[in-house]
Scaffold this motif. Structure first.
Motif, PDB file in Angstrom:
ATOM      1  N   THR A  43       0.853  -1.180   0.000  1.00 32.14           N
ATOM      2  CA  THR A  43       0.000   0.000   0.000  1.00 32.14           C
ATOM      3  C   THR A  43       0.893   1.236   0.000  1.00 32.14           C
ATOM      4  O   THR A  43       2.085   1.156   0.302  1.00 32.14           O
ATOM      5  CB  THR A  43      -0.897   0.050   1.239  1.00 32.14           C
ATOM      6  N   THR A  44       0.300   2.361  -0.329  1.00 36.70           N
ATOM      7  CA  THR A  44       1.088   3.590  -0.322  1.00 36.70           C
ATOM      8  C   THR A  44       1.642   3.866   1.061  1.00 36.70           C
ATOM      9  O   THR A  44       2.814   4.254   1.226  1.00 36.70           O
ATOM     10  CB  THR A  44       0.220   4.769  -0.794  1.00 36.70           C
ATOM     11  N   ALA A  45       0.821   3.658   2.078  1.00 38.96           N
ATOM     12  CA  ALA A  45       1.267   3.916   3.449  1.00 38.96           C
ATOM     13  C   ALA A  45       2.435   3.020   3.838  1.00 38.96           C
ATOM     14  O   ALA A  45       3.420   3.478   4.438  1.00 38.96           O
ATOM     15  CB  ALA A  45       0.105   3.711   4.414  1.00 38.96           C
ATOM     16  N   ALA A  46       2.342   1.731   3.479  1.00 42.48           N
ATOM     17  CA  ALA A  46       3.423   0.813   3.822  1.00 42.48           C
ATOM     18  C   ALA A  46       4.703   1.160   3.073  1.00 42.48           C
ATOM     19  O   ALA A  46       5.810   1.085   3.627  1.00 42.48           O
ATOM     20  CB  ALA A  46       3.011  -0.627   3.522  1.00 42.48           C
ATOM     21  N   LEU A  47       4.562   1.550   1.835  1.00 44.24           N
ATOM     22  CA  LEU A  47       5.739   1.869   1.035  1.00 44.24           C
ATOM     23  C   LEU A  47       6.454   3.113   1.539  1.00 44.24           C
ATOM     24  O   LEU A  47       7.683   3.214   1.454  1.00 44.24           O
ATOM     25  CB  LEU A  47       5.347   2.036  -0.432  1.00 44.24           C
ATOM     26  N   THR A  48       5.698   4.075   2.075  1.00 42.15           N
ATOM     27  CA  THR A  48       6.339   5.285   2.593  1.00 42.15           C
ATOM     28  C   THR A  48       7.144   5.005   3.858  1.00 42.15           C
ATOM     29  O   THR A  48       7.941   5.843   4.282  1.00 42.15           O
ATOM     30  CB  THR A  48       5.303   6.382   2.889  1.00 42.15           C
ATOM     31  N   ALA A  49       6.964   3.824   4.442  1.00 46.07           N
ATOM     32  CA  ALA A  49       7.759   3.445   5.618  1.00 46.07           C
ATOM     33  C   ALA A  49       9.154   2.950   5.223  1.00 46.07           C
ATOM     34  O   ALA A  49      10.011   2.761   6.088  1.00 46.07           O
ATOM     35  CB  ALA A  49       7.034   2.358   6.419  1.00 46.07           C
ATOM     36  N   LEU A  50       9.373   2.752   3.929  1.00 49.63           N
ATOM     37  CA  LEU A  50      10.681   2.312   3.461  1.00 49.63           C
ATOM     38  C   LEU A  50      11.660   3.480   3.479  1.00 49.63           C
ATOM     39  O   LEU A  50      11.272   4.645   3.330  1.00 49.63           O
ATOM     40  CB  LEU A  50      10.568   1.764   2.036  1.00 49.63           C
ATOM     41  N   PRO A  51      12.942   3.188   3.683  1.00 49.98           N
ATOM     42  CA  PRO A  51      13.937   4.266   3.722  1.00 49.98           C
ATOM     43  C   PRO A  51      13.960   5.072   2.423  1.00 49.98           C
ATOM     44  O   PRO A  51      13.945   4.500   1.332  1.00 49.98           O
ATOM     45  CB  PRO A  51      15.264   3.503   3.907  1.00 49.98           C
ATOM     46  N   LYS A  52      13.990   6.373   2.532  1.00 51.66           N
ATOM     47  CA  LYS A  52      14.116   7.304   1.410  1.00 51.66           C
ATOM     48  C   LYS A  52      12.984   7.171   0.389  1.00 51.66           C
ATOM     49  O   LYS A  52      13.172   7.418  -0.806  1.00 51.66           O
ATOM     50  CB  LYS A  52      15.469   7.122   0.714  1.00 51.66           C
ATOM     51  N   VAL A  53      11.812   6.743   0.849  1.00 51.01           N
ATOM     52  CA  VAL A  53      10.649   6.662  -0.033  1.00 51.01           C
ATOM     53  C   VAL A  53       9.582   7.618   0.462  1.00 51.01           C
ATOM     54  O   VAL A  53       8.967   7.402   1.504  1.00 51.01           O
ATOM     55  CB  VAL A  53      10.088   5.224  -0.096  1.00 51.01           C
ATOM     56  N   GLY A  54       9.399   8.696  -0.287  1.00 51.58           N
ATOM     57  CA  GLY A  54       8.361   9.652   0.060  1.00 51.58           C
ATOM     58  C   GLY A  54       7.058   9.309  -0.622  1.00 51.58           C
ATOM     59  O   GLY A  54       6.969   8.329  -1.377  1.00 51.58           O
ATOM     60  N   PRO A  55       6.018  10.095  -0.404  1.00 49.75           N
ATOM     61  CA  PRO A  55       4.701   9.808  -0.993  1.00 49.75           C
ATOM     62  C   PRO A  55       4.717   9.698  -2.517  1.00 49.75           C
ATOM     63  O   PRO A  55       4.052   8.834  -3.085  1.00 49.75           O
ATOM     64  CB  PRO A  55       3.852  10.996  -0.530  1.00 49.75           C
ATOM     65  N   GLN A  56       5.497  10.553  -3.171  1.00 48.84           N
ATOM     66  CA  GLN A  56       5.505  10.534  -4.636  1.00 48.84           C
ATOM     67  C   GLN A  56       6.117   9.236  -5.160  1.00 48.84           C
ATOM     68  O   GLN A  56       5.565   8.571  -6.042  1.00 48.84           O
ATOM     69  CB  GLN A  56       6.276  11.737  -5.176  1.00 48.84           C
ATOM     70  N   ARG A  57       7.254   8.860  -4.592  1.00 51.67           N
ATOM     71  CA  ARG A  57       7.891   7.623  -5.038  1.00 51.67           C
ATOM     72  C   ARG A  57       7.049   6.410  -4.644  1.00 51.67           C
ATOM     73  O   ARG A  57       6.962   5.431  -5.403  1.00 51.67           O
ATOM     74  CB  ARG A  57       9.300   7.504  -4.450  1.00 51.67           C
ATOM     75  N   ALA A  58       6.416   6.478  -3.493  1.00 51.03           N
ATOM     76  CA  ALA A  58       5.552   5.369  -3.071  1.00 51.03           C
ATOM     77  C   ALA A  58       4.409   5.176  -4.056  1.00 51.03           C
ATOM     78  O   ALA A  58       4.042   4.044  -4.386  1.00 51.03           O
ATOM     79  CB  ALA A  58       5.007   5.638  -1.670  1.00 51.03           C
ATOM     80  N   GLY A  59       3.875   6.276  -4.549  1.00 49.17           N
ATOM     81  CA  GLY A  59       2.802   6.181  -5.543  1.00 49.17           C
ATOM     82  C   GLY A  59       3.273   5.535  -6.831  1.00 49.17           C
ATOM     83  O   GLY A  59       2.569   4.712  -7.424  1.00 49.17           O
ATOM     84  N   ARG A  60       4.494   5.899  -7.250  1.00 45.50           N
ATOM     85  CA  ARG A  60       5.045   5.295  -8.471  1.00 45.50           C
ATOM     86  C   ARG A  60       5.298   3.803  -8.266  1.00 45.50           C
ATOM     87  O   ARG A  60       5.035   2.991  -9.165  1.00 45.50           O
ATOM     88  CB  ARG A  60       6.345   5.995  -8.871  1.00 45.50           C
TER      89      ARG A  60
END
Length: 642
Positions: A43-60
């Motif tokens: 999910t977008t929320a889970a992906l934003t928990a990854l290091p150096k991953v902001g909302p924009q990159r999480a969406g991609r």
């Protein structure tokens, strides 16, 4: 304390295989720590928990994960069967988004994917279709195609029916004759009147070539360039002039000959006369380097053949994957009156068919190439078959003009072309032979020549020196030599696979790259590397222009200080170091040695570690025969047209 859920093995294999675009190895290693252990956790929320991953990159990343859904589904069939998950990407490339459904309906479709063995497909079938029988008709039919595909990788477009049936027996496919009949009925395989079998795609291509040649021969009108002007054109000799006259007079002609015989001057004169007669000319070659050389020689624009034909990027739709094909074809033919294609020995049957289809009625097609070189990487021997068929005018240039200017490279190549490995005694050092004992010493001398001897003694910089070897493995293969040359010439930081300044070579066509696509075998230099050390885009300066290499295309890019002889075909370099290690023994042939030697323009060093095997190969081992049907097809169609 709550324990994290165990990771889904299919999901892990999917990620580790690089099937999730934009997810590099480093980030994949962080997924479990962020609680992402299966597809449902993405999910977008889970992906934003990854290091150096902001909302924009999480969406991609989420979007690319959703788009890769078919590959994940296919991996769900492969991984439980113990089959490499990376093959899921190839299956989707081939079969399109409907690949999961198609493979559940017929698991042996997987045999059409490069790298899949019958054992792999059988294991997947047992997972996808519980209780499936070994003598399933779908299996037998697919095995016919798999056998013929293997032959195609060796350059053959056809094989005898009895040989195919004999190969099927080893796989326990039941009634081999019935299997062949089923494949023919399904139209995936074509059976000719002479009892040979071929995959439909190659049978159709050879048929298209023969029809196209007959059509151009029948429709081209002579181009009047003026008698006196033609007789005095460019200081050509009588044979060269006859080639020009034939090209201006007929629809399809072939110009062949070795280095130093004046092919380039002949082509330049032909172009000048055609343009003087008010005709438009298209110049093309299979590689960017060859196209650039052609452009310089003729003082007219030239392009890669793929670009001339308007090659389209790979796409997928309606459950079928396809290379977008070419925009120029029967419905939108090329505009030029004369089409000249250099390095025609590199044409395989499918590219040659596309070229002929794109030539409008009345076009004058001139194929220029050296039939003594290695044949195309793809199946067929188009140039050789066209010459052997006797259906079109062929001019072979044999007078070695470059000999009068020194020309040690040309003299050596001419001797090899005739089956003799001549001794080299060259005080000018245009050609230097370096005997060595074994692969390790050969590799040491290669690095020494590139980094020191050639730049110091001949003032040719290391950036202009190309190493060519017949093999990938071993101390004197491409892999070890590239590692050694990178360490000596451009060590970089070690944090990235590529660094600015690295020499690289493409191992697949990527014509969709921006701003300029590139072809298989193109050698270039890395000018920039993205921030992500594992998945960032790489910008490469190729002869055809700059290209941004990213995503899956990065996997088709390797270091290129040392390349194989096949990859070097179609390109020339100021200085070349040819290394012939002992492990190349069984690969050696006259066309291979000849092709390697003729890549050099100004200087050639031959690092010789293969002993008498080289002379024996040059003397005894000609071109390995390729089974094709183009010669009889040409004679049939051209005979009917006449």
């Amino acid at each position: 304390m709550t324990q994290p859920s165990p990771s889904d093995p299919v999901f892990v294999a999917f990620c580790d295989a690089g099937l999730w675009p934009g997810l590099g190895k480093r980030l994949a290693g962080e997924l479990a720590g962020a609680g992402i252990t299966g597809p449902g956790d993405v999910t977008t929320a889970a992906l934003t928990a990854l290091p150096k991953v902001g909302p924009q990159r999480a969406g991609r990343l989420l979007s690319s994960f959703i788009a890769a859904g078919p590959a994940l589904e296919v991996a769900g069939l492969l991984v439980p069967a113990g089959v490499d998950a990376r093959l899921a990407g190839r299956a989707v490339d081939l079969l399109g988004p409907a690949a999961p459904r198609l493979l559940r309906d017929d698991p042996w479709r997987l045999l059409a994917v490069t790298g899949v063995t019958p054992d792999d497909a059988d294991r997947v079938a047992r997972v996808a279709v519980p209780g499936v029988a070994r003598d399933d008709a779908r299996r037998a039919r697919a095995l016919v195609g798999w056998v013929l595909a293997g032959q195609a990788r060796d350059g053959h477009t056809v094989d005898a029916r009895e040989d195919v049936e004999g190969s099927l027996a080893a796989f326990g496919s039941g009634d081999a004759s019935a299997a062949v009949d089923a494949a023919v009925e399904a139209a995936s395989v074509v059976e000719a009147d002479d009892g040979t079998l071929g995959l439909a795609r190659y049978a159709e291509a050879e048929d298209g070539i023969a029809q196209g040649i007959a059509r151009l021969l029948a429709t081209a009108e002579p181009i009047a360039a003026g008698g006196k002007r033609t007789r005095n054109a460019g200081g050509l000799d009588a044979v060269q002039l006859s080639a020009v006259t034939a090209a201006l007079g007929g629809g399809v002609t072939v110009l062949t000959g070795g280095p130093g015989t004046g092919k380039s001057r002949t082509v330049a004169t032909l172009v000048a006369l055609a343009e003087a007669a008010g005709r438009t000319v298209a110049l093309a070659a299979p590689t960017g380097r060859a196209a650039k050389r052609l452009e310089e020689l003729c003082d007219s624009p030239a392009s890669t053949l793929h670009r001339l034909l308007g090659a389209q990027p790979r796409q997928a739709g309606d459950g079928v994957s396809f290379d977008g094909g070419f925009t120029r074809g029967e419905d939108w033919p090329l505009d030029e009156d004369v089409v000249v294609v250099d390095e025609a020995s590199m044409l395989d049957v499918e590219l040659a068919d596309a070229l002929l289809t794109a030539c409008a009625d009345g076009t004058h097609l001139v194929l220029v190439g050296d039939a003594a070189q290695l044949p195309s990487i793809g199946p067929g021997r188009v140039l050789g078959d066209l010459i052997d068929s006797g259906t079109v005018p062929v001019t072979e240039l044999t007078t070695l003009y470059r000999q009068h200017e020194g020309g040690t490279i040309a003299r050596l190549a001419t001797a090899v072309r005739g089956g003799e490995l001549a001794a080299v005694d060259d005080p000018t050092h245009e050609v230097v032979v370096v005997p060595t004992r074994g692969s390790t010493e050969a590799a040491h001398r290669v690095v020494q020549l590139v980094t020191d001897s050639i730049p110091r003694a001949l003032s040719i910089p290391a950036a202009s020196v190309q190493v060519v070897t017949p093999v990938h493995r071993g101390p004197a293969g491409t892999q070890a030599l590239n590692a050694a040359l990178k360490a000596a010439l451009n060590p970089g930081t070690g944090r990235r696979r590529f660094d600015p300044g690295d020499r690289v070579v493409a191992t697949a066509n990527h014509l969709e790259a921006e701003p300029a696509g590139y072809a298989n075998g193109e050698v270039g230099t890395v000018s920039a590397v993205g921030d992500d050390p594992t998945s960032g885009a790489v910008t490469v300066e190729f002869a055809s222009g700059p290209a941004e290499v990213k995503g899956k295309a990065l996997g088709d890019l390797v270091h290129g200080w040392a390349i194989t002889v096949h990859r070097a075909q179609g390109s020339e370099f100021p200085a070349v170091v040819v290394v012939l290690p002992p492990e190349a023994g069984r690969l050696l042939s006259r066309p291979l040695v000849y092709t390697a030697l003729t890549r050099a323009q100004q200087h050639l060093s031959v690092v010789h570690a293969a002993g008498p095997a080289v002379a024996r190969a040059v003397r005894q081992v000609g071109a390995l025969p390729r089974r094709t049907r183009l010669v009889p097809l040409l004679r049939e169609y051209v005979g009917e047209a006449r």
